[in-house]
Each structure stands twice: as C-alpha cells, then as structure tokens.
Design a protein around this motif. Sequence first.
Motif, PDB file in Angstrom:
ATOM      1  N   ASN A 167      52.811 -62.429  31.346  1.00 24.04           N
ATOM      2  CA  ASN A 167      53.409 -62.630  29.868  1.00 24.04           C
ATOM      3  C   ASN A 167      53.324 -61.409  29.963  1.00 24.04           C
ATOM      4  O   ASN A 167      52.137 -60.362  29.611  1.00 24.04           O
ATOM      5  N   THR A 168      54.788 -61.082  29.033  1.00 24.63           N
ATOM      6  CA  THR A 168      54.931 -59.354  28.490  1.00 24.63           C
ATOM      7  C   THR A 168      53.648 -59.449  27.460  1.00 24.63           C
ATOM      8  O   THR A 168      53.436 -57.614  27.233  1.00 24.63           O
ATOM      9  N   ALA A 169      53.661 -59.822  26.419  1.00 30.55           N
ATOM     10  CA  ALA A 169      52.481 -60.095  25.418  1.00 30.55           C
ATOM     11  C   ALA A 169      50.756 -59.334  26.259  1.00 30.55           C
ATOM     12  O   ALA A 169      50.116 -58.301  25.504  1.00 30.55           O
ATOM     13  N   GLU A 170      50.628 -59.565  27.711  1.00 34.88           N
ATOM     14  CA  GLU A 170      49.485 -59.083  28.117  1.00 34.88           C
ATOM     15  C   GLU A 170      49.887 -57.761  28.844  1.00 34.88           C
ATOM     16  O   GLU A 170      48.892 -56.985  29.180  1.00 34.88           O
ATOM     17  N   LEU A 171      51.237 -57.746  29.626  1.00 30.94           N
ATOM     18  CA  LEU A 171      51.615 -56.751  30.011  1.00 30.94           C
ATOM     19  C   LEU A 171      51.957 -55.745  29.598  1.00 30.94           C
ATOM     20  O   LEU A 171      52.097 -53.685  29.737  1.00 30.94           O
ATOM     21  N   GLY A 172      52.387 -56.010  28.089  1.00 28.19           N
ATOM     22  CA  GLY A 172      52.285 -54.455  27.135  1.00 28.19           C
ATOM     23  C   GLY A 172      54.113 -53.961  26.956  1.00 28.19           C
ATOM     24  O   GLY A 172      53.955 -52.989  26.683  1.00 28.19           O
ATOM     25  N   GLU A 173      55.577 -54.653  28.191  1.00 26.21           N
ATOM     26  CA  GLU A 173      56.661 -54.504  27.872  1.00 26.21           C
ATOM     27  C   GLU A 173      57.402 -55.388  27.913  1.00 26.21           C
ATOM     28  O   GLU A 173      56.648 -56.935  28.326  1.00 26.21           O
ATOM     29  N   ALA A 174      58.646 -55.858  27.903  1.00 24.33           N
ATOM     30  CA  ALA A 174      59.358 -56.698  27.512  1.00 24.33           C
ATOM     31  C   ALA A 174      60.321 -56.773  28.430  1.00 24.33           C
ATOM     32  O   ALA A 174      61.054 -55.438  28.093  1.00 24.33           O
TER      33      ALA A 174
END
Length: 227
Positions: A167-174
């Motif tokens: 999940n990008t909201a957890e990875l910090g990048e989208a």
Amino acid sequence: MVDALADYRALLAEGDVQVAVSDLDGVLRVFDTTPWAALDEQLGLPQGSAFRAVLRDPLLEDVTRGRATHADWRESILSTLRRQGVPTGRARRAIATWADDRGRLDTDVLDVLRDAQREGIDVFVLTNGTDRVREELEGLRAHEDPAHSPPRRFSSLLDPRGERVLNTAELGEAKPDPAAFAVAHARIERVLGRPVPRGAVAFLDDSASHTEGAEEFGWRAVRLRRA
C-alpha cells in the motif's frame, strides 16, 4: 479486458516469471459507476460534480503517500462541496454514501492470480491506497460469496493484514513515481527472502502511466482496459 487477461496469463506462463503484482482498484477490486450520478442528484449538483470533488481532490496525492488520512480527504471533499453551495449536512451524507462503498472483487482477475499462485508464483497487490485499505480488504474477505468454488478464494490468495499488500500510503511513494516501484520491489525481496530480478515480475494495472512506469523500472507489465 478478456484480451488483457489472456495476455497476462501468457506472461505468467513464461518460465522466468517469479512474482505477480496486481493493482487493486479498477483491477482486482471494482466499483459500480452508476452511484456517481445518484450522488450528483443527492448533492443537487451538475453531472460529474461528485466524481471531480472526490477523485480530483488536491489532497489525494498526499493521502496515497501516507501524508494525510482518509478522514482528512473526506474533510477536504466536504470543503469543496460547501464552496459549491451544498449544505454541510447534505454533503456529509453524500460523502458517507461514497465512503461506505467498498466495491467488489473481480472474480476473473482473482482466478488469474489464484492460478498463478497454484503454479508457484508469488502474488502481491500494489495499490495507490489510503490508510483504510487493509480495513476495506478485510470487509471484502468477510463478505465473500460462500457459493464460490473453492470457497473463500480471496482469503487463500492474500492476507489483508499481511506483507503482500503493498500500500503506497504505507510505503510513502505512489505510482507511477519510480521510487514507488523501487520500494515495492525491495519489499517483495524482503518478504520472499531472496533477490528477484526485475524482469521476473509481471505487473497488471489499468493505468497507462502506471504500466509505463513499471516497464521503465524493469518489470513486465500488462494494462487492463475495461469497456
């Protein structure tokens, strides 16, 4: 869509593919588009207004990078609707109607991923998500159709609380930023405990920019087009 899934199956069947990565929204999870018109009517706004207020909200970029929450997003949408003259109570009810729709699983895509898993391919989901994604996936799992055979197909594919949900909201990048694919790939290698060549990852997404970004990173990608 049928052709794209056939192309993805063919890619997965190539002997050097080790990992299947699927997008979530618009691919593995789909939403009915008709409620947008109902929301416009509920808000008393011209056609397309609800869609633009939600999915063109300027805060969404921060939400998908973990810099803001789903609750922040809803408040930003509320501000937009209020500026358009919608009374606060009516706007909040419409936002709640939209937010309560958790979508449904696309069983055709699910079948492709399940078949890949049975062939020994590791399956991950990479989504430009929010801090609510895992909760929403739990809800989808809880409402699986017991008539499906084999039962609880999504549950056996993916643990909503597990590390294979990227999940990008957890990875910090989208997506489609190169950093998103880099951090996702690093997470895949960490979860699997081994190096994975970039060309051994088969990616499925419905966005042209996302598939292009994946291919530039070195993944092999198929774009899913829906009619």
